[in-house]
Motif scaffolding. Structure first.
Motif: not given
Length: 107
Positions: A30-50
């Motif tokens: 697994l690419s750690m930068p890609r994984l961190a980017l995917a996690k950041a996008i998922l968290v940002a979307l959750a915050i915006v939805q909240t």
């Protein structure tokens, strides 16, 4: 949350690099930068939805938790192939390469 998002993948990345330099790692990983980017996008979307739904929909946090779980369950396997990187390339011996090129020229 920033610690989990940024420090954890960086530490795992450093450990994997150290292990791979010893020649133990040959599989794609697994690419750690890609994984961190995917996690950041998922968290940002959750915050915006909240922020958008919290005042109008009761139990917004539970709904968003279910959405995150479904997103990971459905999109995770499809995106997993894009998160993989190949093993690091083997170091090239420049002296050996120059000997080969000299023997090729003599033919």
């Amino acid at each position: 949350m920033a610690v989990l998002l940024l420090v954890g993948p960086a530490v795992v990345h450093l450990i994997r690099n150290r292990v791979s330099t010893r020649g133990r790692h040959v599989k794609p990983r697994l690419s750690m930068p890609r994984l961190a980017l995917a996690k950041a996008i998922l968290v940002a979307l959750a915050i915006v939805q909240t922020l958008l739904l919290e005042t109008t929909v009761p139990g917004t946090r539970y709904l968003i938790g279910v959405e995150i779980a479904l997103a990971i369950a459905i999109a995770g396997p499809a995106l997993h192939r894009r998160m993989l990187v190949g093993p690091p390339a083997a170091p090239v011996d420049t002296a050996d390469s120059s000997r080969r090129s000299n023997t090729d020229k003599s033919r």
